[in-house]
Design a protein around this motif. Structure first.
Motif, mmCIF file in Angstrom:
data_model
loop_
_atom_site.group_PDB
_atom_site.id
_atom_site.type_symbol
_atom_site.label_atom_id
_atom_site.label_comp_id
_atom_site.label_asym_id
_atom_site.label_seq_id
_atom_site.Cartn_x
_atom_site.Cartn_y
_atom_site.Cartn_z
ATOM 1 N N GLU A 198 -6.059 -6.379 -4.652
ATOM 2 C CA GLU A 198 -7.147 -5.470 -5.071
ATOM 3 C C GLU A 198 -6.744 -4.020 -4.826
ATOM 4 O OE1 GLU A 198 -10.595 -6.889 -2.911
ATOM 5 O OE2 GLU A 198 -10.406 -8.855 -3.860
ATOM 6 N N ALA A 199 -6.054 -3.784 -3.708
ATOM 7 C CA ALA A 199 -5.597 -2.414 -3.409
ATOM 8 C C ALA A 199 -4.560 -1.968 -4.443
ATOM 9 C CB ALA A 199 -5.018 -2.349 -1.999
ATOM 10 N N MET A 200 -3.800 -2.912 -4.972
ATOM 11 C CA MET A 200 -2.796 -2.566 -5.985
ATOM 12 C C MET A 200 -3.469 -2.108 -7.287
ATOM 13 S SD MET A 200 0.175 -2.742 -4.700
ATOM 14 C CE MET A 200 -0.489 -2.242 -3.133
ATOM 15 N N VAL A 201 -4.629 -2.725 -7.555
ATOM 16 C CA VAL A 201 -5.377 -2.297 -8.750
ATOM 17 C C VAL A 201 -5.770 -0.832 -8.581
ATOM 18 C CG1 VAL A 201 -7.476 -2.690 -10.109
ATOM 19 C CG2 VAL A 201 -6.237 -4.644 -9.133
ATOM 20 N N LEU A 202 -6.142 -0.473 -7.328
ATOM 21 C CA LEU A 202 -6.592 0.892 -7.064
ATOM 22 C C LEU A 202 -5.430 1.893 -6.970
ATOM 23 C CD1 LEU A 202 -9.163 -0.154 -4.330
ATOM 24 C CD2 LEU A 202 -9.734 0.754 -6.592
ATOM 25 N N CYS B 33 12.991 -5.087 5.545
ATOM 26 C CA CYS B 33 13.772 -3.850 5.413
ATOM 27 C C CYS B 33 13.901 -3.439 3.936
ATOM 28 C CB CYS B 33 15.142 -4.024 6.051
ATOM 29 S SG CYS B 33 15.024 -4.157 7.844
ATOM 30 N N ALA B 34 13.512 -4.325 3.025
ATOM 31 C CA ALA B 34 13.597 -3.989 1.604
ATOM 32 C C ALA B 34 12.346 -3.267 1.099
ATOM 33 C CB ALA B 34 13.824 -5.267 0.793
ATOM 34 N N VAL B 35 11.271 -3.304 1.871
ATOM 35 C CA VAL B 35 10.025 -2.691 1.390
ATOM 36 C C VAL B 35 9.788 -1.334 2.072
ATOM 37 C CG1 VAL B 35 8.998 -4.956 0.923
ATOM 38 C CG2 VAL B 35 8.527 -3.804 3.106
ATOM 39 N N ASP B 36 8.769 -0.616 1.564
ATOM 40 C CA ASP B 36 8.469 0.706 2.132
ATOM 41 C C ASP B 36 7.409 0.634 3.230
ATOM 42 O OD1 ASP B 36 10.047 2.567 0.341
ATOM 43 O OD2 ASP B 36 8.963 1.372 -1.135
ATOM 44 N N ALA B 37 6.497 -0.336 3.112
ATOM 45 C CA ALA B 37 5.443 -0.453 4.125
ATOM 46 C C ALA B 37 5.058 -1.917 4.258
ATOM 47 C CB ALA B 37 4.218 0.365 3.714
ATOM 48 N N VAL B 38 4.550 -2.271 5.444
ATOM 49 C CA VAL B 38 4.132 -3.657 5.692
ATOM 50 C C VAL B 38 2.614 -3.681 5.817
ATOM 51 C CG1 VAL B 38 4.220 -5.557 7.359
ATOM 52 C CG2 VAL B 38 6.298 -4.281 6.816
ATOM 53 N N ALA B 39 1.985 -4.571 5.040
ATOM 54 C CA ALA B 39 0.523 -4.667 5.114
ATOM 55 C C ALA B 39 0.135 -6.020 5.688
ATOM 56 C CB ALA B 39 -0.080 -4.495 3.727
ATOM 57 N N HIS B 40 -0.746 -5.967 6.654
ATOM 58 C CA HIS B 40 -1.269 -7.196 7.252
ATOM 59 C C HIS B 40 -2.758 -7.193 6.944
ATOM 60 C CE1 HIS B 40 -3.455 -9.161 10.508
ATOM 61 N NE2 HIS B 40 -2.468 -10.023 10.477
ATOM 62 N N PRO C 64 6.415 1.424 8.407
ATOM 63 C CA PRO C 64 5.036 1.667 8.852
ATOM 64 C C PRO C 64 4.179 0.431 8.582
ATOM 65 C CG PRO C 64 5.530 2.894 6.835
ATOM 66 C CD PRO C 64 6.816 2.250 7.263
ATOM 67 N N VAL C 65 3.322 0.113 9.541
ATOM 68 C CA VAL C 65 2.514 -1.106 9.427
ATOM 69 C C VAL C 65 1.036 -0.743 9.297
ATOM 70 C CG1 VAL C 65 1.851 -3.251 10.577
ATOM 71 C CG2 VAL C 65 4.167 -2.380 10.834
ATOM 72 N N VAL C 66 0.368 -1.375 8.325
ATOM 73 C CA VAL C 66 -1.088 -1.248 8.198
ATOM 74 C C VAL C 66 -1.661 -2.618 8.541
ATOM 75 C CG1 VAL C 66 -2.992 -0.624 6.683
ATOM 76 C CG2 VAL C 66 -0.679 0.155 6.150
ATOM 77 N N ALA C 67 -2.621 -2.674 9.447
ATOM 78 C CA ALA C 67 -3.130 -3.994 9.850
ATOM 79 C C ALA C 67 -4.648 -4.001 9.923
ATOM 80 C CB ALA C 67 -2.532 -4.379 11.200
ATOM 81 N N ALA C 68 -5.200 -5.216 9.800
ATOM 82 C CA ALA C 68 -6.659 -5.367 9.826
ATOM 83 C C ALA C 68 -7.169 -5.282 11.256
ATOM 84 C CB ALA C 68 -7.041 -6.699 9.197
ATOM 85 N N ARG C 69 -8.201 -4.489 11.428
ATOM 86 C CA ARG C 69 -8.733 -4.171 12.760
ATOM 87 C C ARG C 69 -9.549 -5.336 13.312
ATOM 88 N NH1 ARG C 69 -10.114 1.077 14.397
ATOM 89 N NH2 ARG C 69 -10.004 1.792 12.253
ATOM 90 N N ALA C 70 -8.898 -6.328 13.908
ATOM 91 C CA ALA C 70 -9.634 -7.457 14.505
ATOM 92 C C ALA C 70 -8.682 -8.296 15.337
ATOM 93 C CB ALA C 70 -10.262 -8.326 13.420
ATOM 94 N N GLY C 71 -9.248 -9.002 16.307
ATOM 95 C CA GLY C 71 -8.498 -9.989 17.092
ATOM 96 C C GLY C 71 -7.335 -9.389 17.861
ATOM 97 N N GLY C 72 -6.246 -10.187 17.940
ATOM 98 C CA GLY C 72 -5.079 -9.808 18.741
ATOM 99 C C GLY C 72 -4.374 -8.564 18.223
ATOM 100 N N VAL C 73 -4.605 -8.225 16.957
ATOM 101 C CA VAL C 73 -3.973 -7.037 16.359
ATOM 102 C C VAL C 73 -4.261 -5.796 17.202
ATOM 103 C CG1 VAL C 73 -4.058 -5.542 14.326
ATOM 104 C CG2 VAL C 73 -4.123 -8.038 14.054
ATOM 105 N N LEU C 74 -5.471 -5.743 17.746
ATOM 106 C CA LEU C 74 -5.871 -4.563 18.520
ATOM 107 C C LEU C 74 -5.066 -4.428 19.809
ATOM 108 C CD1 LEU C 74 -9.731 -4.875 18.081
ATOM 109 C CD2 LEU C 74 -8.109 -3.565 16.742
ATOM 110 N N ALA D 25 -10.488 -3.340 0.576
ATOM 111 C CA ALA D 25 -9.372 -2.998 -0.314
ATOM 112 C C ALA D 25 -9.298 -1.489 -0.556
ATOM 113 C CB ALA D 25 -9.525 -3.733 -1.633
ATOM 114 N N HIS D 26 -10.449 -0.833 -0.629
ATOM 115 C CA HIS D 26 -10.440 0.617 -0.863
ATOM 116 C C HIS D 26 -9.789 1.342 0.314
ATOM 117 C CE1 HIS D 26 -13.327 -0.341 -4.044
ATOM 118 N NE2 HIS D 26 -12.926 0.800 -4.580
ATOM 119 N N GLY D 27 -10.210 0.943 1.507
ATOM 120 C CA GLY D 27 -9.633 1.555 2.708
ATOM 121 C C GLY D 27 -8.133 1.338 2.744
ATOM 122 N N LEU D 28 -7.710 0.125 2.427
ATOM 123 C CA LEU D 28 -6.281 -0.197 2.453
ATOM 124 C C LEU D 28 -5.532 0.663 1.434
ATOM 125 C CD1 LEU D 28 -3.950 -2.031 3.427
ATOM 126 C CD2 LEU D 28 -4.595 -3.665 1.653
#
Ligand code: UDP
Length: 822
Positions: free
Chosen positions: A658-662, A712-719, A740-750, A767-770
């Motif tokens: 969905e973020a790719m659509v945006l 290492c082949a990508v520019d950013a990692v999304a979780h 750079p890592v973008v991750a969802a704010r919940a659980g052990g990620v914090l 998806a908009h935030g991402l």
């Protein structure tokens, strides 16, 4: 001892039948054995509350036994696997030993303990030494016997801490509260009455002596508990940082120390330890505060030796770490209450070893640290060491023996036996040194849990056997690593779906029985069963019971309704009761959910973060991205955002699409396959791609083994998980890949990501935030560089494989040895 005592004592159905035992006379005991005679024919009995672990009270008991090696031992229950600290001696136990579930729920029998201790017949002994934090001091003695009681503490939850315990146990009103209060009332009366038959009290600190005075109106002689000061070596050269180290639980007040140092940016603080408070503590940290998490002993000692001062803010009866720091020659800045007042000499002394602050407030700590720095030259490492040596085991034995001798006329001429370290039989010590482990995992595929287990198994290869309930690439990976692995046919059990799908009951039971049988057979060759997944834990709990082996569950899930069906949760609760010896949680979030669900004793839950090897990522440092992209057939010039999770709805790959659509100028790389029967989700994702014309911007790579190369082949990692992630290996991997890592704010990620510092957090499912964060990352070079730099440091400092393996190994060893993991 904690509020579970009350929970268990008052609430558990099993307890109701146990309460009935109060009115039933206990089974008659065997006539007293002839006690061996020692030191001028003086016969000595030692009574301890319960023997289930090796913690502070047992360390004291160990030294008492060393003073009187011929004494006989008594205890309400004895479930020790390793009894080397008792010099291998047998123990006479009470009727509680044989009551249902006594091994794990012995504390639920608290209401029966007074009567149980009174049934232990020590009438054949001249001297009775009780080592008591609950009921041991209530053992019956006659006028010709001398009873000396070493009190670790009067039974706290029955006295001044009653209201706190009732509150914490949510027993403030209602019939259960009334019953709890009644039981505690009865225990209080009993506790006072039995204090009358103690001839002399010994307290482990002035603080406990004051409690004894308050409660029993008796004086107590203070003998500090033994500290293993020999394990901590004096080091005179100090460096310019302060240290604090402890379990991260609220009363230790580590957050206050961190807060204080965050306000003194010119001073460096190192924090070692882990626990439920980690998140809160990390939130308060500043760049001058290094939070290292759990560290093996070697690292802890090294930091203790080199620190300028050790900071301690808890109110403890004693405070062992305060003495350990001084043993390293390191002065202490401590909260001036409780045991620290007795173990640290402040500036009023001619040879000070530390100083105190008055209040548990950041301002107070700051003032003390500043004052400490002004007087730094007055603290001499050798003085600290000399002070610590007052608390050595040898000192304890001398003082305790002298005290007993002075209380027992018949011992006047006796001398303390020469201390001889106990050498266990090879079978016992072998098990304690290197337990043989039976690891079980339900899966044959390579999910995060299996990749994490692989790391442990590789390190313990020689002493571990692995059993899987399914064949597949995980088995191949274990074979390749040279691990002894076998696959059991799980048949019908495979059908039991995580969300509670049910096969016919008879079929399921047959499957379970076959797996349990096969596991029991293998468990007989192991010292401990180590279950890595939820279904493996169920089989392990049953098999452990039958094979009489302790079971450790490495919990890698958040056991909540978001991830599990009701039936599954019920089964987990039941297994926790059935007898898990210990739980290793992969994050504080997993630990919390489990404790909330089961009420499991938190002392038996440890958080050990996963460790991820940096080498495969570091090896790619000089490989051009273009080479990697060409190898993976990815476009050379596009901005690629990677997702590296198995395809599953809760992993949220649809949010990334969905973020790719945006963000029409970006590409998504989906690495992973539907491992656990979620093929329809993949179909859905592909349909979304087709419907939104994303075909040339979304690249499905399927399951990949070389995750380092993909990252290492990508520019950013999304979780993008939409429900709380228990840990999130991919986040640490992204950090190691220096992406750079973008991750969802919940659980052990914090517990891994500090927003804006070593990664960026987004709301789960947004998806908009991402899309916005990804756009920001693409354009903001400074942000990207900061995240990458700090992310890599985080991964190396906190999620290394050495600390991970050592943490798990320490717990397995501790469970087998009956020793509490430190
Ligand atoms: N992974 C992999 N190949 C793939 C996709 C993922 O090896 O194609 C790895 C990923 O690198 C990570 C693990 O699978 O190490 C997933 O672990 P995580 O904790 O993120 O999630 P889990 O699978 O445990 O829910």
């Amino acid at each position: 001892m904690n509020q579970d005592v009350l929970d268990e004592a008052v609430l558990r159905p099993s307890q109701r039948s146990a309460l009935a035992e109060l009115t039933t006379p206990p089974a008659p005991q065997a006539p007293p054995r002839r006690a061996p005679r020692v030191d001028k024919n003086v016969r000595v009995a030692i009574v301890h509350d319960w023997l289930v672990t090796y913690a502070g009270a047992e360390r004291v008991l160990e030294q008492i036994v060393a003073c009187f090696p011929d004494a006989d031992l008594f205890s309400v229950v004895d479930f020790l696997d390793d009894r080397s600290f008792l010099r291998g001696k047998p123990v006479t136990t009470s009727f509680i030993q044989k009551l249902p579930k006594a091994r794990t729920k012995y504390r639920a029998y608290l209401p029966l303990m007074p009567i149980a201790i009174e049934q232990l017949d020590v009438s054949a002994y001249d001297v009775v030494i009780s080592s008591s934090h609950a009921v041991a001091k209530g053992v019956l003695t006659g006028p010709d016997q001398v009873h000396i009681s070493y009190v670790h503490s009067p039974i706290r939850y029955a006295w001044d801490l009653q209201h706190q315990y009732l509150q914490q146990s949510k027993l403030t009103n209602g019939p259960k509260s009334a019953l709890a209060r009644l039981i505690l009332h009865y225990i209080r009366n009993w506790d006072i009455r039995t204090s009358n038959s103690v001839d002399t009290f010994v307290a482990n600190s002035q603080f406990i002596a004051r409690r004894i005075r308050k409660v029993y109106q008796r004086d107590a002689h203070v003998i500090f508990p033994p500290v293993d000061v020999d394990a901590f070596v004096l080091h005179e050269q100090k460096e310019d940082f302060y240290l604090t180290a402890s379990r991260m639980v609220p009363y230790k007040k580590i957050d206050l120390i961190v807060e204080a140092f965050a306000r003194m940016p010119q001073r460096r603080l190192v924090v070692i330890g882990d626990g439920p408070d980690m998140q809160k503590i990390r939130a308060k940290a500043a760049p001058n505060v290094e939070i290292m998490g759990y560290q093996p002993f070697k690292v802890l000692q090294d930091k203790m030796q080199r620190a300028k001062a050790f900071v301690f803010a808890a109110e403890e009866d004693f405070g062992i770490s305060v003495v350990e720091a001084q043993a390293c020659g390191t002065p202490v800045i401590a909260y001036g209450k409780g045991g620290a007042l007795e173990t640290v000499r402040d500036l009023s002394s001619s040879r000070p070893t530390g100083m105190f602050f008055e209040e548990q407030r950041a301002e107070s700590i700051i003032a003390a640290v500043e004052e400490f720095d002004t007087h730094a030259s007055r603290f001499v490492a050798a003085d600290c060491r000399a002070n610590a040596e007052r608390f050595s085991a040898a000192h304890f034995r001398e003082r305790f023996f002298a005290h007993v001798r002075s209380a027992v006329p018949a011992l006047q001429g006796a001398s303390l036996p020469v201390y001889e370290p106990y050498v266990a039989t090879p079978a016992v010590s072998g098990a304690a040194q290197a337990p043989r482990v039976l690891a079980i995992d339900q899966s044959g595929v390579l999910g995060g849990a299996e990749l994490s287990l692989l790391e442990i198994v590789k390190a313990l290869r020689a002493r571990i056997e692995v059993v899987l309930f399914d064949d597949g690439p995980f088995r191949t990976a274990l074979d390749t690593a040279g691990v002894n692995v076998s696959v059991l046919d799980s048949g019908a059990l495979r059908e039991v779906r995580k969300q509670g799908g049910t096969p016919p009951l008879g079929q399921a039971l047959k499957g379970v029985a076959a797996l349990v049988r096969a596991t029991v057979a293998r468990a007989r060759h192991a010292d401990v069963i180590y279950a890595n997944t939820q279904r493996a834990m169920v089989i392990g709990a049953l098999a452990g019971r039958l094979a009489r082996r302790p079971v450790v569950w490495h919990l890698r899930d958040i056991v909540s309704a978001e991830h599990f069906g009701r039936k599954q949760l019920r089964i987990i609760k039941w297994c926790a009761k059935l007898g898990l010896a210990h739980v290793i949680a992969n994050s504080a979030a997993s630990a919390r959910a489990f404790a909330d669900l089961t009420g499991f004793d938190e002392k038996q839950i440890d958080v050990v973060f996963n460790g991820i090897a940096a080498a495969p990522f570091d090896a790619l440092r000089n490989v051009p991205v273009a080479t990697l992209r060409a190898r993976l057939k990815l476009p050379q010039d596009a901005y690629l955002v990677g997702s590296f999770s198995r395809l599953a709805r809760w992993k949220g790959q649809h949010v990334l699409l969905e973020a790719m659509v945006l963000n029409p100028h970006m590409h998504a790389v989906l690495v992973g396959a539907p491992l656990f029967g979620e093929d329809p989700y993949e179909v859905e994702l592909r349909a979304f791609v087709a419907n939104h014309g994303l075909g040339d911007r979304v690249h499905f790579l399927g399951f990949q083994h070389d995750i380092a190369a993909c990252m290492c082949a990508v520019d950013a990692v999304a979780h993008t998980s939409i429900t709380p992630e228990p840990f999130g290996r991919v986040i640490v991997e992204g950090m190691l890949a220096q992406r750079p890592v973008v991750a969802a704010r919940a659980g052990g990620v914090l517990e891994i990501v500090e927003d804006g510092v070593n990664g960026v957090l987004c709301e789960p499912g947004d998806a908009h935030g991402l899309a916005d964060v990804l756009a920001e990352l693409r354009s903001n070079t400074a942000l990207r560089e900061r995240l990458v730099r700090n992310g890599y440091q985080t991964a190396i400092a906190r999620f290394g494989t050495a600390a991970y393996v050592a943490g798990v190994e320490r717990i397995l060893k501790g469970v087998v040895g009956g020793k509490k993991a430190r």
